[in-house]
Design a protein around this motif. Sequence first.
Motif, short mmCIF file in Angstrom:
data_model
loop_
_atom_site.label_atom_id
_atom_site.label_comp_id
_atom_site.label_asym_id
_atom_site.label_seq_id
_atom_site.Cartn_x
_atom_site.Cartn_y
_atom_site.Cartn_z
N ASP A 26 0.81 -1.23 0.00
CA ASP A 26 0.00 0.00 0.00
C ASP A 26 0.84 1.27 0.00
N THR A 27 1.93 1.28 0.74
CA THR A 27 2.74 2.48 0.84
C THR A 27 3.71 2.61 -0.34
N LEU A 28 4.33 1.49 -0.72
CA LEU A 28 5.37 1.53 -1.75
C LEU A 28 4.92 1.00 -3.11
N GLY A 29 3.73 0.41 -3.19
CA GLY A 29 3.20 -0.06 -4.47
C GLY A 29 3.87 -1.29 -5.03
N MET A 30 4.51 -2.07 -4.17
CA MET A 30 5.16 -3.32 -4.61
C MET A 30 4.15 -4.46 -4.41
N THR A 31 3.35 -4.69 -5.41
CA THR A 31 2.22 -5.61 -5.26
C THR A 31 2.53 -7.05 -5.62
N GLY A 32 3.78 -7.38 -5.89
CA GLY A 32 4.13 -8.77 -6.17
C GLY A 32 3.99 -9.65 -4.94
N THR A 33 4.19 -9.07 -3.77
CA THR A 33 4.00 -9.80 -2.51
C THR A 33 2.50 -9.81 -2.23
N ILE A 69 15.90 -6.17 2.63
CA ILE A 69 14.65 -6.81 2.24
C ILE A 69 14.66 -7.02 0.74
N THR A 70 14.33 -8.24 0.31
CA THR A 70 14.24 -8.54 -1.11
C THR A 70 12.84 -9.04 -1.40
N THR A 71 12.19 -8.44 -2.38
CA THR A 71 10.85 -8.85 -2.78
C THR A 71 10.93 -9.56 -4.13
N ILE A 72 9.82 -10.12 -4.54
CA ILE A 72 9.76 -10.83 -5.81
C ILE A 72 10.15 -9.92 -6.97
N GLU A 73 9.92 -8.62 -6.84
CA GLU A 73 10.24 -7.69 -7.91
C GLU A 73 11.73 -7.69 -8.26
N ALA A 74 12.58 -8.07 -7.31
CA ALA A 74 14.03 -8.03 -7.55
C ALA A 74 14.70 -9.38 -7.41
N ILE A 75 13.95 -10.45 -7.27
CA ILE A 75 14.57 -11.75 -6.97
C ILE A 75 15.47 -12.23 -8.11
N GLU A 76 15.20 -11.84 -9.33
CA GLU A 76 16.03 -12.30 -10.44
C GLU A 76 17.39 -11.61 -10.47
N GLN A 77 17.58 -10.58 -9.68
CA GLN A 77 18.89 -9.94 -9.57
C GLN A 77 19.84 -10.78 -8.72
N ASP A 78 19.27 -11.68 -7.92
CA ASP A 78 20.05 -12.60 -7.10
C ASP A 78 20.35 -13.84 -7.95
N PRO A 79 21.60 -14.28 -8.01
CA PRO A 79 21.92 -15.44 -8.86
C PRO A 79 21.11 -16.70 -8.51
#
Length: 148
Positions: A26-33, A69-79
């Motif tokens: 709601d605050t940051l708009g990261m709706t993948g979680t 904190i890592t969300t699904i939006e950035a998980i592909e940046q992790d090997p």
Amino acid sequence: MELNINGSRHQVDVEPDTPLLWVLRDTLGMTGTKYGCGLAQCGACTVLVDGYATRTCVTPVESVAGSEITTIEAIEQDPIGRKVVDAWVENQVPQCGYCQSGQVMAATSLLKENASPSEDDIAAAMTNLCRCGTYNAISKAVRQAAEA
């Protein structure tokens, strides 16, 4: 309050006991979680906090200030996250897809802790619920990501 999410700093003005899930969505708009049960039972809300799977629906935001904190939006940046996503796609794991962001986060956390998990390790770590019943495909994808 300052949060480090996906490698970026975010200033948020929320009550300290606000669940991290609502700050992300709601605050940051990261709706993948996703919101699932609100009781830390289903795992749809799972993200990584300092590399560990964390159910955000019951995690007060103040408890993760200063954490990575890592969300699904950035998980592909992790090997490892990239290997998990590739295995998920190759094995066509999702059906409805609602739980899958949490599943991917849980699998990534497992493989960060244990690069060669046994079947029992996978079963113990992959406790997120899937209403479509894709558990066999999830297990197969975790094994494939571990072998990659």
